[in-house]
Design a protein around this motif. Structure first.
Motif, PDB file in Angstrom:
ATOM      1  N   SER A 102       0.863  -1.405   0.081  1.00 50.25           N
ATOM      2  CA  SER A 102       0.030   0.145   0.071  1.00 50.25           C
ATOM      3  C   SER A 102       0.837   1.169   0.035  1.00 50.25           C
ATOM      4  O   SER A 102       0.134   2.362   0.225  1.00 50.25           O
ATOM      5  CB  SER A 102      -0.704   0.061   1.078  1.00 50.25           C
ATOM      6  OG  SER A 102      -0.188   0.139   2.343  1.00 50.25           O
TER       7      SER A 102
ATOM      8  N   GLN B 201       0.187   6.207   0.289  1.00 48.75           N
ATOM      9  CA  GLN B 201       0.076   5.040   1.126  1.00 48.75           C
ATOM     10  C   GLN B 201      -1.634   4.952   0.931  1.00 48.75           C
ATOM     11  O   GLN B 201      -2.510   5.867   1.271  1.00 48.75           O
ATOM     12  CB  GLN B 201       0.111   5.008   2.613  1.00 48.75           C
ATOM     13  CG  GLN B 201      -0.330   3.832   3.304  1.00 48.75           C
ATOM     14  CD  GLN B 201       0.913   3.588   4.487  1.00 48.75           C
ATOM     15  OE1 GLN B 201       0.879   4.439   5.411  1.00 48.75           O
ATOM     16  NE2 GLN B 201       1.212   2.268   4.403  1.00 48.75           N
ATOM     17  N   GLY B 202      -2.012   3.750   0.218  1.00 47.83           N
ATOM     18  CA  GLY B 202      -3.412   3.564   0.045  1.00 47.83           C
ATOM     19  C   GLY B 202      -4.083   4.520  -0.755  1.00 47.83           C
ATOM     20  O   GLY B 202      -5.136   5.005  -0.770  1.00 47.83           O
TER      21      GLY B 202
END
Length: 178
Positions: A6, A73-74
Protein backbone atom coordinates in the motif's frame (compact mmCIF):
# COMPACT_ATOMS: atom_id res chain seq x y z
CA UNK A 1 9.00 2.46 -6.59
CA UNK A 2 6.61 0.17 -4.72
CA UNK A 3 7.74 -0.13 -1.08
CA UNK A 4 4.90 -2.24 0.28
CA UNK A 5 1.52 -3.33 -0.98
CA UNK A 6 0.00 0.00 0.00
CA UNK A 7 3.05 2.34 0.10
CA UNK A 8 4.63 3.73 -3.04
CA UNK A 9 7.34 6.34 -3.52
CA UNK A 10 7.17 8.40 -6.71
CA UNK A 11 9.41 11.00 -8.28
CA UNK A 12 7.18 13.91 -9.28
CA UNK A 13 7.99 16.51 -11.94
CA UNK A 14 6.75 20.11 -11.96
CA UNK A 15 3.65 19.36 -14.03
CA UNK A 16 2.62 16.50 -11.77
CA UNK A 17 3.34 18.60 -8.66
CA UNK A 18 1.13 21.37 -10.00
CA UNK A 19 -1.69 18.85 -10.49
CA UNK A 20 -1.46 17.71 -6.86
CA UNK A 21 -0.79 21.18 -5.43
CA UNK A 22 -3.83 21.06 -3.09
CA UNK A 23 -2.57 17.76 -1.61
CA UNK A 24 0.98 19.10 -1.23
CA UNK A 25 -0.35 22.25 0.43
CA UNK A 26 -2.47 20.19 2.84
CA UNK A 27 0.56 18.04 3.71
CA UNK A 28 2.77 21.04 4.46
CA UNK A 29 -0.03 22.77 6.40
CA UNK A 30 -0.62 19.67 8.57
CA UNK A 31 3.09 19.26 9.33
CA UNK A 32 3.59 22.91 10.29
CA UNK A 33 0.52 22.81 12.54
CA UNK A 34 1.90 19.65 14.15
CA UNK A 35 5.05 21.57 15.13
CA UNK A 36 7.49 20.75 12.33
CA UNK A 37 10.32 23.26 12.24
CA UNK A 38 10.64 23.53 8.49
CA UNK A 39 10.88 27.26 7.96
CA UNK A 40 7.36 28.41 8.79
CA UNK A 41 5.69 29.90 11.85
CA UNK A 42 2.08 30.33 12.90
CA UNK A 43 -0.22 31.69 11.79
CA UNK A 44 0.24 29.57 8.65
CA UNK A 45 -2.78 29.10 6.41
CA UNK A 46 -3.42 26.66 3.61
CA UNK A 47 -2.95 29.57 1.17
CA UNK A 48 0.54 30.14 2.61
CA UNK A 49 1.34 26.46 2.06
CA UNK A 50 0.08 26.54 -1.53
CA UNK A 51 2.05 29.73 -2.12
CA UNK A 52 5.26 28.05 -0.96
CA UNK A 53 4.81 25.15 -3.38
CA UNK A 54 3.73 27.42 -6.23
CA UNK A 55 6.29 30.19 -5.74
CA UNK A 56 9.36 28.35 -4.47
CA UNK A 57 9.22 24.64 -5.26
CA UNK A 58 7.54 24.50 -8.68
CA UNK A 59 10.09 26.91 -10.25
CA UNK A 60 12.95 24.89 -8.71
CA UNK A 61 11.47 21.68 -10.15
CA UNK A 62 11.15 23.31 -13.58
CA UNK A 63 14.77 24.52 -13.50
CA UNK A 64 16.04 21.13 -12.34
CA UNK A 65 17.42 22.56 -9.10
CA UNK A 66 15.23 20.27 -6.97
CA UNK A 67 13.84 16.79 -7.25
CA UNK A 68 10.60 15.95 -5.46
CA UNK A 69 9.60 12.54 -4.14
CA UNK A 70 6.18 11.80 -2.72
CA UNK A 71 4.87 8.87 -0.72
CA UNK A 72 1.38 7.53 -1.24
CA UNK A 73 -0.20 5.09 1.13
CA UNK A 74 -3.45 3.55 0.00
CA UNK A 75 -3.63 6.29 -2.65
CA UNK A 76 -3.41 9.15 -0.13
CA UNK A 77 -0.49 11.57 -0.13
CA UNK A 78 1.36 10.59 3.05
CA UNK A 79 4.68 12.41 2.69
CA UNK A 80 7.31 14.10 0.57
CA UNK A 81 10.97 15.02 0.50
CA UNK A 82 13.07 17.23 -1.74
CA UNK A 83 16.57 16.68 -3.05
CA UNK A 84 18.35 19.97 -3.71
CA UNK A 85 20.79 19.37 -6.57
CA UNK A 86 21.47 23.01 -7.44
CA UNK A 87 24.76 23.36 -5.60
CA UNK A 88 27.58 25.86 -6.19
CA UNK A 89 30.28 25.03 -8.76
CA UNK A 90 32.73 24.05 -6.01
CA UNK A 91 30.26 21.49 -4.60
CA UNK A 92 29.24 19.27 -7.54
CA UNK A 93 29.62 16.22 -5.32
CA UNK A 94 27.01 17.33 -2.77
CA UNK A 95 23.22 17.40 -2.51
CA UNK A 96 20.91 18.54 0.27
CA UNK A 97 17.90 16.75 1.74
CA UNK A 98 15.14 19.28 2.34
CA UNK A 99 11.62 19.43 3.75
CA UNK A 100 11.06 15.81 4.76
CA UNK A 101 7.31 15.83 5.48
CA UNK A 102 5.15 12.98 6.75
CA UNK A 103 1.51 13.69 7.42
CA UNK A 104 0.88 13.29 11.17
CA UNK A 105 -1.86 10.74 10.40
CA UNK A 106 0.70 8.50 8.63
CA UNK A 107 3.65 8.63 11.01
CA UNK A 108 5.49 5.60 12.45
CA UNK A 109 4.91 3.50 9.31
CA UNK A 110 8.38 3.72 7.69
CA UNK A 111 7.36 6.45 5.25
CA UNK A 112 10.16 8.88 6.18
CA UNK A 113 12.70 6.06 5.91
CA UNK A 114 11.34 5.08 2.47
CA UNK A 115 11.42 8.67 1.24
CA UNK A 116 15.00 9.13 2.44
CA UNK A 117 15.93 5.84 0.74
CA UNK A 118 14.59 7.14 -2.58
CA UNK A 119 16.42 10.43 -2.06
CA UNK A 120 19.69 8.63 -1.32
CA UNK A 121 19.26 6.36 -4.35
CA UNK A 122 18.73 9.39 -6.58
CA UNK A 123 21.81 11.11 -5.13
CA UNK A 124 23.88 8.01 -5.90
CA UNK A 125 22.50 7.79 -9.45
CA UNK A 126 23.57 11.41 -9.98
CA UNK A 127 27.10 10.54 -8.86
CA UNK A 128 26.87 12.61 -5.70
CA UNK A 129 28.94 11.46 -2.72
CA UNK A 130 27.64 13.66 0.12
CA UNK A 131 24.17 14.48 1.45
CA UNK A 132 23.71 17.32 3.94
CA UNK A 133 20.68 18.43 5.91
CA UNK A 134 19.70 20.36 8.99
CA UNK A 135 17.04 19.63 11.59
CA UNK A 136 15.88 21.30 14.76
CA UNK A 137 18.02 19.99 17.60
CA UNK A 138 16.06 17.45 19.60
CA UNK A 139 13.32 17.16 16.96
CA UNK A 140 11.62 13.85 16.16
CA UNK A 141 13.55 13.56 12.89
CA UNK A 142 17.03 13.76 14.45
CA UNK A 143 17.12 10.10 15.65
CA UNK A 144 15.76 8.95 12.29
CA UNK A 145 18.60 10.66 10.42
CA UNK A 146 21.15 9.13 12.80
CA UNK A 147 19.61 5.68 12.25
CA UNK A 148 19.94 6.24 8.50
CA UNK A 149 23.68 6.81 8.86
CA UNK A 150 23.85 10.59 9.07
CA UNK A 151 26.53 12.06 11.33
CA UNK A 152 26.36 15.30 13.27
CA UNK A 153 28.61 18.02 11.89
CA UNK A 154 27.63 20.49 14.59
CA UNK A 155 24.89 22.41 16.34
CA UNK A 156 24.10 26.05 15.67
CA UNK A 157 22.39 27.73 18.66
CA UNK A 158 19.53 30.18 18.08
CA UNK A 159 19.23 29.17 14.42
CA UNK A 160 15.47 29.32 13.88
CA UNK A 161 12.29 30.54 15.49
CA UNK A 162 9.99 27.94 17.02
CA UNK A 163 6.78 27.65 14.94
CA UNK A 164 4.54 28.13 18.01
CA UNK A 165 6.51 30.23 20.49
CA UNK A 166 8.58 33.35 20.28
CA UNK A 167 11.94 31.74 21.07
CA UNK A 168 14.88 30.51 19.04
CA UNK A 169 15.80 26.85 18.64
CA UNK A 170 19.14 25.32 17.78
CA UNK A 171 19.63 23.32 14.60
CA UNK A 172 21.74 20.22 14.10
CA UNK A 173 23.66 20.08 10.83
CA UNK A 174 24.14 16.51 9.61
CA UNK A 175 25.82 14.75 6.71
CA UNK A 176 26.15 11.34 5.13
CA UNK A 177 28.89 10.16 2.81
CA UNK A 178 27.69 7.88 0.03
Amino acid sequence: MQVSSSLSIERVDAGEAECILPELAALLHACVHDGASIGFILPFGIEDAAGFWRGTILPALVSGGRILFIARQGGALAGSVQLVVDTPPNQPHRVEASKLLVDPAFRRRGIARALMGALEGEARSLGRSLITLDTRTGDRAEPLYAALGFSVAGIIPGYCRDPFHDHLDATTVMYKRL
